[in-house]
Design an enzyme around this catalytic site. Structure first.
Site, PDB file in Angstrom:
ATOM      1  N   LYS A  28       2.591 -88.221 -86.037  1.00 23.19           N
ATOM      2  CA  LYS A  28       3.807 -89.109 -85.397  1.00 23.19           C
ATOM      3  C   LYS A  28       4.265 -89.365 -85.684  1.00 23.19           C
ATOM      4  O   LYS A  28       6.094 -89.073 -84.867  1.00 23.19           O
ATOM      5  CB  LYS A  28       2.680 -90.371 -84.848  1.00 23.19           C
ATOM      6  CG  LYS A  28       3.398 -90.902 -83.420  1.00 23.19           C
ATOM      7  CD  LYS A  28       2.243 -92.824 -83.184  1.00 23.19           C
ATOM      8  CE  LYS A  28       3.300 -93.371 -82.351  1.00 23.19           C
ATOM      9  NZ  LYS A  28       2.532 -94.492 -82.379  1.00 23.19           N
ATOM     10  N   TYR A  39       9.756-100.705 -87.146  1.00 19.94           N
ATOM     11  CA  TYR A  39       8.555 -99.266 -87.020  1.00 19.94           C
ATOM     12  C   TYR A  39       8.839 -98.283 -86.936  1.00 19.94           C
ATOM     13  O   TYR A  39      10.091 -97.670 -85.982  1.00 19.94           O
ATOM     14  CB  TYR A  39       7.555 -99.905 -85.791  1.00 19.94           C
ATOM     15  CG  TYR A  39       7.127-101.166 -85.999  1.00 19.94           C
ATOM     16  CD1 TYR A  39       5.409-100.931 -86.338  1.00 19.94           C
ATOM     17  CD2 TYR A  39       7.831-102.433 -85.348  1.00 19.94           C
ATOM     18  CE1 TYR A  39       5.054-102.510 -86.649  1.00 19.94           C
ATOM     19  CE2 TYR A  39       6.858-103.540 -85.981  1.00 19.94           C
ATOM     20  CZ  TYR A  39       5.967-103.610 -86.421  1.00 19.94           C
ATOM     21  OH  TYR A  39       4.874-105.258 -86.429  1.00 19.94           O
ATOM     22  N   GLY A  72      -4.672-103.156 -91.497  1.00 15.55           N
ATOM     23  CA  GLY A  72      -3.862-103.757 -90.405  1.00 15.55           C
ATOM     24  C   GLY A  72      -2.090-103.817 -90.536  1.00 15.55           C
ATOM     25  O   GLY A  72      -1.868-103.594 -91.919  1.00 15.55           O
ATOM     26  N   ARG A 118      30.600 -35.826 -83.714  1.00 15.38           N
ATOM     27  CA  ARG A 118      29.079 -35.530 -82.935  1.00 15.38           C
ATOM     28  C   ARG A 118      29.051 -34.246 -82.296  1.00 15.38           C
ATOM     29  O   ARG A 118      30.379 -33.616 -82.772  1.00 15.38           O
ATOM     30  CB  ARG A 118      29.948 -36.086 -81.099  1.00 15.38           C
ATOM     31  CG  ARG A 118      31.688 -35.895 -80.440  1.00 15.38           C
ATOM     32  CD  ARG A 118      31.824 -36.523 -79.088  1.00 15.38           C
ATOM     33  NE  ARG A 118      33.370 -36.209 -78.864  1.00 15.38           N
ATOM     34  CZ  ARG A 118      33.632 -37.003 -78.671  1.00 15.38           C
ATOM     35  NH1 ARG A 118      33.857 -38.448 -78.509  1.00 15.38           N
ATOM     36  NH2 ARG A 118      35.335 -36.834 -77.863  1.00 15.38           N
ATOM     37  N   GLY A 149       1.280-108.742 -77.875  1.00 14.15           N
ATOM     38  CA  GLY A 149       0.726-110.361 -77.857  1.00 14.15           C
ATOM     39  C   GLY A 149       2.366-110.606 -77.132  1.00 14.15           C
ATOM     40  O   GLY A 149       3.387-110.455 -76.614  1.00 14.15           O
ATOM     41  N   LYS A 170      26.228 -60.875 -86.622  1.00 14.26           N
ATOM     42  CA  LYS A 170      25.684 -61.571 -87.250  1.00 14.26           C
ATOM     43  C   LYS A 170      26.256 -61.157 -89.004  1.00 14.26           C
ATOM     44  O   LYS A 170      26.924 -60.430 -88.864  1.00 14.26           O
ATOM     45  CB  LYS A 170      23.948 -60.720 -87.329  1.00 14.26           C
ATOM     46  CG  LYS A 170      23.302 -61.259 -88.460  1.00 14.26           C
ATOM     47  CD  LYS A 170      23.075 -61.032 -89.747  1.00 14.26           C
ATOM     48  CE  LYS A 170      22.678 -59.167 -90.035  1.00 14.26           C
ATOM     49  NZ  LYS A 170      22.178 -59.145 -91.176  1.00 14.26           N
ATOM     50  N   ARG A 230      -3.218 -90.212 -79.578  1.00 13.13           N
ATOM     51  CA  ARG A 230      -2.837 -89.589 -78.406  1.00 13.13           C
ATOM     52  C   ARG A 230      -2.101 -88.470 -78.424  1.00 13.13           C
ATOM     53  O   ARG A 230      -1.821 -88.515 -77.360  1.00 13.13           O
ATOM     54  CB  ARG A 230      -2.842 -91.044 -77.457  1.00 13.13           C
ATOM     55  CG  ARG A 230      -3.912 -92.395 -77.268  1.00 13.13           C
ATOM     56  CD  ARG A 230      -2.842 -92.993 -76.369  1.00 13.13           C
ATOM     57  NE  ARG A 230      -2.954 -94.231 -77.463  1.00 13.13           N
ATOM     58  CZ  ARG A 230      -2.306 -95.178 -76.681  1.00 13.13           C
ATOM     59  NH1 ARG A 230      -2.377 -95.399 -75.421  1.00 13.13           N
ATOM     60  NH2 ARG A 230      -1.696 -96.758 -77.808  1.00 13.13           N
ATOM     61  N   ALA A 237      32.712 -50.875 -76.510  1.00 12.72           N
ATOM     62  CA  ALA A 237      31.239 -50.797 -75.780  1.00 12.72           C
ATOM     63  C   ALA A 237      30.264 -49.850 -77.044  1.00 12.72           C
ATOM     64  O   ALA A 237      30.889 -48.938 -76.422  1.00 12.72           O
ATOM     65  CB  ALA A 237      31.389 -50.842 -74.295  1.00 12.72           C
TER      66      ALA A 237
END
Length: 499
Positions: A41, A119, A97, A458, A158, A369, A34, A398
């Site tokens: 699961k 479980y 079972g 530059r 049960g 990084k 399911r 910046a």
């Protein structure tokens, strides 16, 4: 999907006073159809751990001598996920079972110990509850103690049928229960604590039932048939034994577990501005006087020292933050180390290998990084610093980037102390900038800069007089005056003034 192997050190409850060792068998062979998932699961996560890993952690917290996990569906994946968790495995290749699964697991035990059955899809059951159960089991000299709880409507479970003195006479499954038994509200959780005879008795469980399966509940009758005492330990909160068979139940388990984790942190002195929106995995360590703003996500082995504030909607994974750090909203830290009195963000990203020393400022839209920023470094905004080391008190303008990748490999940029890098600089690695060096704004730097020197990389600026007038007159000639007036109302006036 990568699974984490996390068994975080939390306070372990005191075990009950008993000379008998404890072995644990965890049933984790279910298919979980399911869930509608290719992932087994038992490996679906609840607050940072696969569900089955919660059961293993609880067994360790109980001081279990042997822990056996019975696997079945997706056995190889489950066993790989738990490979470093100190457990052994038994495989249930045929789903015959719970009694059959227990017998396979018990065959791996050394014997001569109490045996607890848990479980793999019930992560909420705590060591505190199970230790209380062990104390009752020992005090009353029970041969078998079943963990129970109550629900107004126990449909699907049960039912517990008790006899004189509160002993459990039998467990009646839903489909075999009478109308009167269906009205019983005490239900069987499936968690059992048994004496050392359990493996031998389990060998006598039969499969004479409609499903042809071996049910662990039949152990109760086998114990009673030997005149042994069988009792129940009833807990007030049925959510502790809640399992997950589909994604809806999985989400509910996560909600309950997150509330438990968050309450633990708040009681230890952490401020959560909005606990309902704070996602904190069980493996995260947070000191008192930390403030967590709404929407924050804290994962993995993250450690946060006192006085630190984690801003709204920030995401931290496997990161260590020293005292009095400010992580401003919407920042992402993954595998980063942040020193005292530093601040990060908003909208900053620290990737694995990032180390910020004391008093570092990493501002908005800065990505770092695999870099080491010494004390007092400032990178205020819009920068990328990858594979770099930056000396104390240096300033990164910046728009600055370290061009660290040449298409084949990564290269480092080494920046000394007191360096000033102007805005929109491109630093092409491998590169070294000496102490107190300057990089002029807009420069592209591809050669080392000596200590105290300025790099200017530059092109020479050239101003072309009258260019704009010629451009706009040419454009005006191609357009109607009405078009220009509508689109650029300032233009006609400017052109008139130039005549």
């Amino acid at each position: 999907m990568t699974q984490t192997h996390i068994f975080h050190d939390l306070p372990i409850p005191d075990p009950p006073t008993t000379a008998r060792p404890l072995d644990v068998v965890i049933l984790a062979a279910g298919a979980g159809t399911r869930m509608r998932s290719q992932l087994p699961k038992m490996l679906h996560e609840v607050c940072g751990r696969p569900m089955v890993a919660w059961a293993v952690k609880t067994a360790h917290d109980l001081g279990a001598r042997d822990i056996v996990v019975v696997t079945g569906h997706g056995a190889a994946q489950v066993e790989a996920a738990l490979a470093r968790s100190g457990v052994r495995f038994a495989r249930q290749d045929q789903q015959l079972g719970t009694g059959h699964a227990f017998l396979l697991g018990a065959a791996e035990l050394r014997g001569d110990a109490d045996v607890l059955v848990l479980y793999g899809d019930s992560p909420m059951l705590s060591a505190e509850t199970l230790n209380a159960m062990r104390r009752l089991h020992t005090r009353e000299a029970n041969a078998l103690t079943v963990l129970t709880s109550e629900l107004p409507d126990a449909s699907g479970y049960g039912r517990i049928v008790r006899g004189e003195g509160g002993q459990v006479e039998r467990i009646v499954e839903q489909k075999a229960a009478s109308p009167a038994q269906l009205r019983l509200t005490e239900f069987n959780s499936g968690v059992y604590l048994m004496d050392a005879r359990a493996p031998d008795l389990a060998a006598h469980i039969g499969n004479d039932n409609a499903a042809g399966e071996y049910y662990l509940t039949d152990l109760l009758a086998l114990y009673r048939g030997q005149g042994s005492r069988v009792a129940a330990f009833k807990i007030p909160d049925p959510s502790e034994v809640m399992g997950a068979n589909d994604r809806v139940q999985l989400a509910e388990l996560a909600r309950l577990m997150q509330r438990r984790i968050n309450e633990r942190h708040m009681r230890a002195g952490v401020t959560l501005r909005d606990p309902a929106t704070s996602y904190i995995e069980d493996t995260v360590t947070i000191a008192p006087d930390v403030v967590i703003e709404p929407g924050a996500v804290l994962r993995g082995h993250t450690e946060i020292a006192s006085g630190t504030v984690i801003g709204a909607y920030s995401h931290l994974t496997d990161s260590r933050l020293a005292a009095n750090v400010q992580v401003k909203p919407h920042s992402v830290l993954d595998g980063a180390v942040v020193g005292e009195n530093s601040d990060v963000g908003p909208f900053a990203r620290l990737r694995p290998g990032t180390v910020l020393e004391e008093g570092v400022h990493v501002g908005n839209f800065v990505e770092v990084k695999n870099s080491h920023l010494a004390s007092g470094v400032k990178a205020g905004h819009l920068a990328y610093l990858g594979d770099a080391s930056i000396g104390a008190e240096s300033n990164i303008g910046a728009g600055t980037i370290t061009a660290n990748f040449d298409g084949l490999g990564k290269h480092r940029t080494e920046i000394g102390a007191g360096v000033f890098v102007g805005s929109n600089a491109t630093l092409i690695a491998p590169l070294k900038l000496g102490d107190a060096a300057f990089v002029a704004g807009g420069s592209t730097v591809s050669a080392d800069v000596p200590e105290g020197a300025m790099a200017l990389g530059r092109g020479v600026q050239r101003n072309i007089e009258g260019w704009s007038l010629r451009y706009w007159r040419k454009l005006a000639a191609a357009k109607s005056e009405g078009q220009l007036a509508r689109k650029l109302p300032w233009l006609s006036g400017w052109l008139t003034r130039q005549e």
